[in-house]
Design an enzyme around this catalytic site. Structure first.
Site, PDB file in Angstrom:
ATOM      1  N   LYS A 187     -46.175  34.816 -27.885  1.00 24.75           N
ATOM      2  CA  LYS A 187     -44.718  34.824 -27.867  1.00 24.75           C
ATOM      3  C   LYS A 187     -44.198  36.222 -28.176  1.00 24.75           C
ATOM      4  CE  LYS A 187     -45.128  30.258 -30.013  1.00 24.75           C
ATOM      5  NZ  LYS A 187     -46.444  30.440 -30.641  1.00 24.75           N
TER       6      LYS A 187
ATOM      7  N   TYR B 191     -47.270  36.053 -35.811  1.00 33.67           N
ATOM      8  CA  TYR B 191     -48.312  35.491 -36.664  1.00 33.67           C
ATOM      9  C   TYR B 191     -49.310  36.546 -37.146  1.00 33.67           C
ATOM     10  CZ  TYR B 191     -46.696  31.164 -34.392  1.00 33.67           C
ATOM     11  OH  TYR B 191     -45.948  30.136 -33.886  1.00 33.67           O
TER      12      TYR B 191
ATOM     13  N   ASP C 125     -52.514  28.414 -29.485  1.00 33.55           N
ATOM     14  CA  ASP C 125     -51.132  28.900 -29.550  1.00 33.55           C
ATOM     15  C   ASP C 125     -50.984  29.921 -30.670  1.00 33.55           C
ATOM     16  OD1 ASP C 125     -48.062  28.062 -28.783  1.00 33.55           O
ATOM     17  OD2 ASP C 125     -48.261  28.609 -30.901  1.00 33.55           O
TER      18      ASP C 125
ATOM     19  N   HIS D 208     -39.602  33.828 -28.066  1.00 38.87           N
ATOM     20  CA  HIS D 208     -39.871  33.065 -29.293  1.00 38.87           C
ATOM     21  C   HIS D 208     -38.638  32.327 -29.818  1.00 38.87           C
ATOM     22  CE1 HIS D 208     -42.807  33.019 -32.937  1.00 38.87           C
ATOM     23  NE2 HIS D 208     -42.169  31.890 -32.826  1.00 38.87           N
TER      24      HIS D 208
END
Length: 287
Positions: free
Chosen positions: A86, A57, A52, A119
């Site tokens: 996302k 990120y 994930d 998200h």
């Protein structure tokens, strides 16, 4: 992990579009590209098949490298893996969602991802329905296998279904013993939406709260394993984050025991009105 260690077998749960999702995945939040590359390879060696990540990120490049390393080692094929990314809140318009997905695929050097999520609803921005519609379009084009959401609440889920007639396969939400999200989990289940827990260990803040230590002693498990097994008893999917290969094995070694309904309820009773650690989905925008 030594070569003679047999990889873990992690069960999967069925999604409402016919795809399946492993019940334990590796979260890579706050890892840089190099850390993510090493962690993804270690996780796949350990038996993980669910990874994930997210645009936010800033480590999709590293995730892709880790995946290619694992494939090059002969550990898996691409089809064996379930990879999630996302779309961030400032990219929710149709054009930007298309751009975001393509950039994610380019960074990971993948032809498709197994799951793409909106998200956050970020309702003040007024664009999450447009993002959702574009994810469904991307699914039709084969760029994603499944479409889901993260941090959504019932009214937002209502709007998605009213706009498109389609429900997300999952709703990834903050869940841990002090924020068990009973009402949202029930709402997800009523809709046939799988609840996926982010921050499933609550940053370890509940590990010393009774009955978790007592149950750890009873079952010969760590507090983290007790909490993760609690999620499984509730029907959740979990994506704990770690860069430690031994901890990866520990986090997924939760299918050789079960908590009783009373034990599960006792952990759920740790729920607290001030247990939320992240943003409030009704107000958070992040931009």
């Amino acid at each position: 992990m030594s070569d003679n260690v047999v990889p873990l077998e992690i069960p999967s749960t069925q999604l409402n579009d016919g795809q399946s999702m492993p019940q334990v995945g590796l979260g890579v939040y706050k890892m840089d590209d190099d850390q993510a590359q090493v962690a993804v390879l270690a996780a796949i060696r350990a038996g993980y098949r669910h990874i994930d990540t997210a645009v936010l990120y800033h480590n999709e490049t590293g995730v892709g490298r880790g995946v290619r390393d694992a494939i090059a080692e002969g550990l898996v094929t691409r089809e064996d893996l379930f990879i999630t990314t996302k779309v961030w809140n400032d990219m929710q318009s149709a054009d930007n969602t298309r751009k975001s997905l393509q950039e994610s695929l380019d960074r990971m050097q993948l032809e498709y991802v197994d799951l793409a999520l909106v998200h956050w609803p970020a309702p003040q921005l007024g664009t999450y329905i447009e993002c959702w519609q574009t994810l469904l379009e991307a699914k039709d084009r084969g760029l994603i296998r499944s479409a889901g959401v993260s941090n959504f609440f019932p009214e937002a889920l209502d709007e998605l279904e009213e706009a498109t007639g389609q429900r997300p396969v999952c709703n990834q939400i903050e869940m841990h013993p002090c924020w068990s999200q009973a009402e949202q989990r029930e709402d997800n289940a009523r809709r046939g939406i799988v609840s996926v827990g982010w921050s499933p260990l609550g940053r370890g803040r509940q590990f010393e709260m009774s009955p978790i230590p007592e149950l750890a002693e009873k079952y010969g498990k760590t507090p983290a394993q007790i909490v993760l097994r609690w999620h499984i008893e509730l029907g959740n999917v979990v994506i704990p984050k770690t860069t430690n290969p031994s901890r990866m094995v520990e986090n997924a070694s939760i299918f050789d025991f079960a908590l009783t309904p009373d034990e599960t309820a006792a952990i759920t009773a740790l729920d607290s009105a001030d247990g939320l650690q992240g943003g409030d989905p009704r107000t958070f925008t992040g931009v």
